[in-house]
Scaffold this motif. Structure first.
Motif, PDB file in Angstrom:
ATOM      1  N   ASN A  11     -33.230  10.693  63.822  1.00 56.70           N
ATOM      2  CA  ASN A  11     -33.766  10.607  64.471  1.00 56.70           C
ATOM      3  C   ASN A  11     -34.042  12.312  64.732  1.00 56.70           C
ATOM      4  O   ASN A  11     -33.815  13.344  66.301  1.00 56.70           O
ATOM      5  CB  ASN A  11     -32.254  10.715  65.408  1.00 56.70           C
ATOM      6  N   ASN A  12     -34.716  12.833  63.728  1.00 57.45           N
ATOM      7  CA  ASN A  12     -34.835  14.127  63.535  1.00 57.45           C
ATOM      8  C   ASN A  12     -34.582  15.444  63.421  1.00 57.45           C
ATOM      9  O   ASN A  12     -34.979  16.813  63.152  1.00 57.45           O
ATOM     10  CB  ASN A  12     -35.898  14.889  64.822  1.00 57.45           C
ATOM     11  N   ILE A  13     -33.359  15.275  63.403  1.00 59.61           N
ATOM     12  CA  ILE A  13     -31.819  15.859  63.099  1.00 59.61           C
ATOM     13  C   ILE A  13     -31.844  15.669  61.443  1.00 59.61           C
ATOM     14  O   ILE A  13     -31.772  14.875  60.453  1.00 59.61           O
ATOM     15  CB  ILE A  13     -31.052  15.883  63.122  1.00 59.61           C
ATOM     16  N   ASN A  14     -31.448  16.674  60.390  1.00 59.21           N
ATOM     17  CA  ASN A  14     -31.278  17.134  59.176  1.00 59.21           C
ATOM     18  C   ASN A  14     -30.104  17.084  59.212  1.00 59.21           C
ATOM     19  O   ASN A  14     -29.277  18.061  59.670  1.00 59.21           O
ATOM     20  CB  ASN A  14     -31.891  18.415  58.995  1.00 59.21           C
ATOM     21  N   THR A  15     -29.846  16.377  58.492  1.00 61.44           N
ATOM     22  CA  THR A  15     -28.276  15.806  57.934  1.00 61.44           C
ATOM     23  C   THR A  15     -28.074  16.440  57.234  1.00 61.44           C
ATOM     24  O   THR A  15     -28.254  15.638  55.741  1.00 61.44           O
ATOM     25  CB  THR A  15     -28.464  14.368  58.145  1.00 61.44           C
ATOM     26  N   HIS A  16     -28.102  17.696  56.623  1.00 60.39           N
ATOM     27  CA  HIS A  16     -27.782  18.458  55.460  1.00 60.39           C
ATOM     28  C   HIS A  16     -26.650  18.375  54.127  1.00 60.39           C
ATOM     29  O   HIS A  16     -26.169  18.475  53.137  1.00 60.39           O
ATOM     30  CB  HIS A  16     -28.207  19.561  55.542  1.00 60.39           C
ATOM     31  N   GLU A  17     -24.992  17.428  54.549  1.00 62.94           N
ATOM     32  CA  GLU A  17     -24.746  17.095  54.384  1.00 62.94           C
ATOM     33  C   GLU A  17     -24.228  15.129  53.787  1.00 62.94           C
ATOM     34  O   GLU A  17     -23.869  15.008  52.707  1.00 62.94           O
ATOM     35  CB  GLU A  17     -23.455  17.173  55.144  1.00 62.94           C
ATOM     36  N   GLY A  18     -25.669  14.951  54.243  1.00 62.32           N
ATOM     37  CA  GLY A  18     -26.050  13.425  54.020  1.00 62.32           C
ATOM     38  C   GLY A  18     -25.741  12.342  54.375  1.00 62.32           C
ATOM     39  O   GLY A  18     -25.564  12.162  55.210  1.00 62.32           O
ATOM     40  N   GLY A  19     -25.079  11.118  53.759  1.00 67.24           N
ATOM     41  CA  GLY A  19     -24.373  10.433  54.447  1.00 67.24           C
ATOM     42  C   GLY A  19     -24.824   9.231  53.524  1.00 67.24           C
ATOM     43  O   GLY A  19     -25.226   8.895  52.846  1.00 67.24           O
ATOM     44  N   THR A  20     -24.977   8.269  55.016  1.00 70.60           N
ATOM     45  CA  THR A  20     -24.718   6.890  54.772  1.00 70.60           C
ATOM     46  C   THR A  20     -26.192   6.496  54.013  1.00 70.60           C
ATOM     47  O   THR A  20     -26.541   5.598  52.951  1.00 70.60           O
ATOM     48  CB  THR A  20     -24.332   5.639  55.130  1.00 70.60           C
ATOM     49  N   HIS A  21     -27.269   6.773  54.623  1.00 74.95           N
ATOM     50  CA  HIS A  21     -28.728   6.666  54.716  1.00 74.95           C
ATOM     51  C   HIS A  21     -28.820   7.356  53.155  1.00 74.95           C
ATOM     52  O   HIS A  21     -29.636   6.450  52.815  1.00 74.95           O
ATOM     53  CB  HIS A  21     -29.844   7.522  55.485  1.00 74.95           C
ATOM     54  N   VAL A  22     -28.618   8.278  52.618  1.00 74.35           N
ATOM     55  CA  VAL A  22     -28.629   8.807  51.348  1.00 74.35           C
ATOM     56  C   VAL A  22     -28.073   8.229  50.413  1.00 74.35           C
ATOM     57  O   VAL A  22     -28.401   8.419  49.258  1.00 74.35           O
ATOM     58  CB  VAL A  22     -28.435  10.284  50.690  1.00 74.35           C
ATOM     59  N   SER A  23     -26.895   7.310  50.852  1.00 80.05           N
ATOM     60  CA  SER A  23     -26.259   7.000  49.430  1.00 80.05           C
ATOM     61  C   SER A  23     -27.205   5.622  49.325  1.00 80.05           C
ATOM     62  O   SER A  23     -26.739   4.846  47.904  1.00 80.05           O
ATOM     63  CB  SER A  23     -24.514   6.543  50.476  1.00 80.05           C
ATOM     64  N   GLY A  24     -27.829   4.855  50.359  1.00 82.45           N
ATOM     65  CA  GLY A  24     -28.260   3.552  50.320  1.00 82.45           C
ATOM     66  C   GLY A  24     -29.788   4.319  48.801  1.00 82.45           C
ATOM     67  O   GLY A  24     -29.871   3.417  48.522  1.00 82.45           O
ATOM     68  N   PHE A  25     -30.513   5.135  50.119  1.00 88.77           N
ATOM     69  CA  PHE A  25     -31.127   5.714  48.555  1.00 88.77           C
ATOM     70  C   PHE A  25     -30.917   5.807  47.078  1.00 88.77           C
ATOM     71  O   PHE A  25     -32.031   5.575  46.366  1.00 88.77           O
ATOM     72  CB  PHE A  25     -31.779   6.624  49.187  1.00 88.77           C
ATOM     73  N   ARG A  26     -29.885   6.869  47.063  1.00 86.67           N
ATOM     74  CA  ARG A  26     -29.496   6.983  45.460  1.00 86.67           C
ATOM     75  C   ARG A  26     -29.125   5.701  44.726  1.00 86.67           C
ATOM     76  O   ARG A  26     -29.721   5.129  43.770  1.00 86.67           O
ATOM     77  CB  ARG A  26     -28.292   8.444  45.926  1.00 86.67           C
ATOM     78  N   ARG A  27     -28.796   4.237  45.638  1.00 86.04           N
ATOM     79  CA  ARG A  27     -28.078   3.099  45.122  1.00 86.04           C
ATOM     80  C   ARG A  27     -29.752   2.303  44.715  1.00 86.04           C
ATOM     81  O   ARG A  27     -29.555   2.308  43.592  1.00 86.04           O
ATOM     82  CB  ARG A  27     -27.069   2.421  46.065  1.00 86.04           C
ATOM     83  N   ALA A  28     -30.225   2.721  45.309  1.00 83.60           N
ATOM     84  CA  ALA A  28     -31.699   1.759  45.055  1.00 83.60           C
ATOM     85  C   ALA A  28     -32.367   2.616  44.666  1.00 83.60           C
ATOM     86  O   ALA A  28     -33.197   1.430  43.160  1.00 83.60           O
ATOM     87  CB  ALA A  28     -33.215   1.312  46.417  1.00 83.60           C
ATOM     88  N   LEU A  29     -32.326   3.388  43.854  1.00 85.47           N
ATOM     89  CA  LEU A  29     -33.693   4.644  43.295  1.00 85.47           C
ATOM     90  C   LEU A  29     -32.693   4.600  41.682  1.00 85.47           C
ATOM     91  O   LEU A  29     -33.632   3.448  40.693  1.00 85.47           O
ATOM     92  CB  LEU A  29     -33.073   6.043  43.844  1.00 85.47           C
ATOM     93  N   THR A  30     -31.439   4.546  41.421  1.00 87.19           N
ATOM     94  CA  THR A  30     -31.014   4.202  40.445  1.00 87.19           C
ATOM     95  C   THR A  30     -31.204   2.176  40.040  1.00 87.19           C
ATOM     96  O   THR A  30     -31.534   2.512  38.918  1.00 87.19           O
ATOM     97  CB  THR A  30     -29.230   4.733  40.501  1.00 87.19           C
ATOM     98  N   ARG A  31     -30.568   1.573  40.233  1.00 90.62           N
ATOM     99  CA  ARG A  31     -30.890   0.142  40.294  1.00 90.62           C
ATOM    100  C   ARG A  31     -31.898  -0.300  40.118  1.00 90.62           C
ATOM    101  O   ARG A  31     -32.277  -0.691  38.584  1.00 90.62           O
ATOM    102  CB  ARG A  31     -29.852  -0.814  41.760  1.00 90.62           C
ATOM    103  N   THR A  32     -33.097   0.572  41.143  1.00 95.43           N
ATOM    104  CA  THR A  32     -34.134  -0.270  40.052  1.00 95.43           C
ATOM    105  C   THR A  32     -35.268   0.282  38.945  1.00 95.43           C
ATOM    106  O   THR A  32     -35.706  -0.861  38.386  1.00 95.43           O
ATOM    107  CB  THR A  32     -35.495  -0.106  41.569  1.00 95.43           C
ATOM    108  N   LEU A  33     -34.944   1.430  39.675  1.00 95.33           N
ATOM    109  CA  LEU A  33     -35.431   2.349  37.918  1.00 95.33           C
ATOM    110  C   LEU A  33     -34.666   2.196  36.749  1.00 95.33           C
ATOM    111  O   LEU A  33     -35.013   1.489  35.612  1.00 95.33           O
ATOM    112  CB  LEU A  33     -35.368   4.319  37.995  1.00 95.33           C
ATOM    113  N   LYS A  34     -33.211   1.410  37.032  1.00 97.46           N
ATOM    114  CA  LYS A  34     -32.878   1.221  35.539  1.00 97.46           C
ATOM    115  C   LYS A  34     -33.130   0.114  35.595  1.00 97.46           C
ATOM    116  O   LYS A  34     -33.004  -0.110  33.710  1.00 97.46           O
ATOM    117  CB  LYS A  34     -31.113   1.673  36.038  1.00 97.46           C
TER     118      LYS A  34
END
Length: 655
Positions: free
Chosen positions: A285-308
């Protein structure tokens, strides 16, 4: 906390007086402002703007607004004008007063608390414009709506009269003008760059919305006021291109992911470059979540799995004979993740870590699908990415060995502290300070002048390695960096992340960079800050990193001696201690190096907690900081030259 609600039966397209709901009163805001806006310094002052702009962004997210104008007035007042529907002004059934007055005077009152009015709203805690009103000596709300211009004035949150009709209008929109209360804030001076950077960020996060910034306090050489316009058609794709404009790209264009058909709209843009760091920036919602969270976990999971999966099918990993981890897929990656959540749940120390579990799947599915298509349709680019990943894996193994060498215990069984470290006697990290001091001579003065009970000194010889241009494993070969890591007691690596910084054995809770007040000193300070930003960002985020500000001048008249930290302070002291026309009996010494001060002077001016001037290093926006460090310390010369030319007037140059 009491909850006051209004029973409403509204269609999604209705925005009227009864759309407004209130959750609690305003009483505590002036008493405890830091609870609502973070602090009463520069950060809290600027937060007032974000609260008002968020309201206009909400209108834009709903499709009712496409222009937001921010103006900084000569008296440091702010006005925010939009072309939205205008805050409702009729009587509110629950409070028996104008809905405009309800919004302006009751905390947490606003359309964003009614799900039928705004499906998704910007902002983090939604304290609303009433908080701004409470902390302003004057606020004027002007609403164009229903063919009329409505206006109400307030002082410290209190209405100075009823809502009045002050004119006719053929448009709609809201203008909020406010003057921050000088009795509340430590400073009331707005920084143009801070406002400019946030509005630029908002334009990327909300494509199609035009934001403008006008500063009426200054004019350029042609006599024109400072003015900028921010508009993005490409959204996050353009954001990533801006962030990576100072680096050498690996791909011809960013990979863009956008999925708006689910409950959680997802937009992601990513690109690879030839650097060695990972830069992932996330927003909810336009706020910088600099500690990350579940949306970053979903991104990293997808990036790693798809590229691998693609790398396995290509056979490239088998030939490389190297073990790949998630870290390797993110080296040289710049990405921005932005999602919109109806009811965000935040966790973490600073409430900037998303906790919504459904965000993982939403981001994972969107990224997996579109990245998978991209790799299949762009085999050349896919090969470049996998080659980069393999190189990262090889470098990671070398870096791990280098880190282990730094962290390895000596033959006596205890951790070997650097020989140059003059440690303190106190062992409680909360009371201990470590000074990183430029040069042996200044280090000698600091060692003699310090309070040995809680102040430790680590002299640094010469300029440390520019980590922006070096692979990680080479960084741990640098003697000064090794000494800093060992002295601080930090370690690297967790089960989840081999690069993660472990602060459990941090030996000092104040790490203070103390360099000369000249060009070389500034360069050394920037090199050290670059190292901390890239490899020890948690230290900055937890508030452990500081810069010492030694005085620039010693002003003498007879036996009287006064120190000055700026030219303006020097001139004020001269006026104070010397009669007009007698300024020439006054002696001025310009300090260029810490070594020019004797131990007593260094203690009095720069190290004594009662007198010293320390600046805590913070990261207001990691995206802006990343761009700045890569521009200042990277390989690309033109952006650095442009920055220097633009900011030369702020430089303190010794001739």
């Amino acid at each position: 906390m009491s909850e006051l609600t209004a029973k409403t039966s509204l269609s999604a397209n209705t925005y009227s007086e009864d759309s407004i709901r209130a959750l609690e009163g305003l009483e505590a805001v002036r008493m405890r402002p830091s609870m609502y806006i973070g602090d009463v310094g520069a950060r809290g002052l600027h937060h007032l703007i974000w609260e008002v702009v968020d309201n206009s962004i909400d209108e834009a997210l709903g499709g009712h607004c496409d222009l937001i104008k921010v103006t900084i007035h000569p008296n440091n007042a702010i006005s925010v004008e939009d072309n939205g529907r205008g805050i409702p002004t009729g009587m509110h059934s629950q409070f028996n007063k104008s809905a405009l007055e309800v919004v302006m005077t009751i905390l947490h009152a606003g359309g964003k608390f009614d799900k039928d009015t705004y499906k998704v709203s910007g902002g983090l805690h939604g304290v609303g414009v009433s908080c701004v009103n409470a902390l302003s000596s004057l606020l004027v709300a002007t609403v164009h709506r229903e063919g009329k211009v409505f206006q109400q004035k307030y002082s410290t949150g209190n209405p100075q009269g009823a809502v009045e009709v002050v004119g006719q209008s053929d448009r709609t929109g809201t203008t909020i003008y406010f003057e921050p209360d000088a009795t509340i804030f430590a400073t009331t001076e707005y920084k143009y760059e801070t406002v400019s950077k946030r509005l630029r960020e908002l334009s990327y996060l909300n494509k199609g919305i035009r934001l403008t910034l006008t500063d009426l306090r200054e004019t350029d050489e042609q006599g024109r006021h400072l003015y900028e316009e921010f508009f993005s058609e490409g959204g996050l794709k353009e954001f990533v291109e801006h962030l990576d404009s100072t680096r050498q790209p690996l791909l011809p264009a960013p990979i863009h992911v956008e999925k708006t058909d689910g409950d959680i709209p997802v937009e992601v843009a990513l690109i690879y470059n030839n650097s060695y760091s990972e830069n992932v920036f996330s927003y909810v919602n336009n706020i910088n979540t600099h500690e990350g969270g579940t949306h970053v976990s979903g991104f990293r999971r997808a990036l790693t799995r798809t590229l691998k999966s693609y790398a396995d099918k290509s056979g490239m990993l088998e030939k490389a004979k190297v073990e790949i981890t998630g870290d390797d897929f993110r080296e040289g990656l710049t990405a921005v993740i932005s999602i919109k959540v109806a009811e965000p749940q935040f966790e973490g120390q600073t409430k900037t870590k998303l906790g919504n579990s459904d965000a993982i799947g939403a981001v994972d599915n969107a990224v997996s699908e579109i990245l998978g298509y991209y790799l299949e349709e762009n085999p050349r680019e896919a090969k470049l990415i996998i080659q980069k990943v393999i190189l990262a894996a090889q470098a990671r193994q070398a870096a791990r060995k280098a880190r282990e060498m730094v962290q390895r215990k000596n033959v006596m069984g205890g951790t070997s502290l650097p020989g140059k470290l003059a440690d303190c006697s106190d062992t409680n990290p909360e009371r201990c300070e470590l000074y990183l001091v430029e040069g042996d001579s200044a280090g000698g003065s600091a060692k003699q002048g310090r309070d040995r009970s809680f102040q430790a000194i680590l002299p640094l010889r010469g300029k440390i390695l520019n980590v922006e241009k070096a692979q990680e494993y080479k960084i741990y070969d640098n003697e000064e960096i090794k000494n800093m890591i060992t002295a601080m007691g930090v370690t690297f690596g967790t089960e989840e992340d081999s690069k993660a910084l472990n602060l459990t054995k941090l030996r000092y809770h104040k790490i203070i960079i103390m360099t000369d007040a000249d060009v070389d000193g500034s360069h050394i300070r920037t090199l050290i800050l670059t190292f901390f930003f890239r490899y020890m960002r948690e230290l900055i985020e937890q508030g452990y990193l500081y810069v010492a500000l030694p005085p620039l001048y010693l002003v003498k008249k007879g036996k009287e001696e006064r120190y000055a930290w700026s030219d303006a302070e020097r001139d004020a002291i001269i006026r104070e201690i010397a009669p007009e026309g007698k300024e020439d009996s006054v002696g001025i010494q310009r300090y260029k190096g810490l070594g020019e001060m004797n131990p007593e002077q260094l203690w009095d001016t720069t190290m004594n907690p009662d007198n010293r001037n320390l600046k805590r290093i913070t990261i207001e926006s990691a995206a802006n900081a990343d761009y700045l460090f890569s521009m200042l310390m990277g390989d690309e010369v033109p952006p650095r030259r442009e920055f220097i030319e633009k900011n030369a007037k702020y430089a303190n140059i010794d001739i």
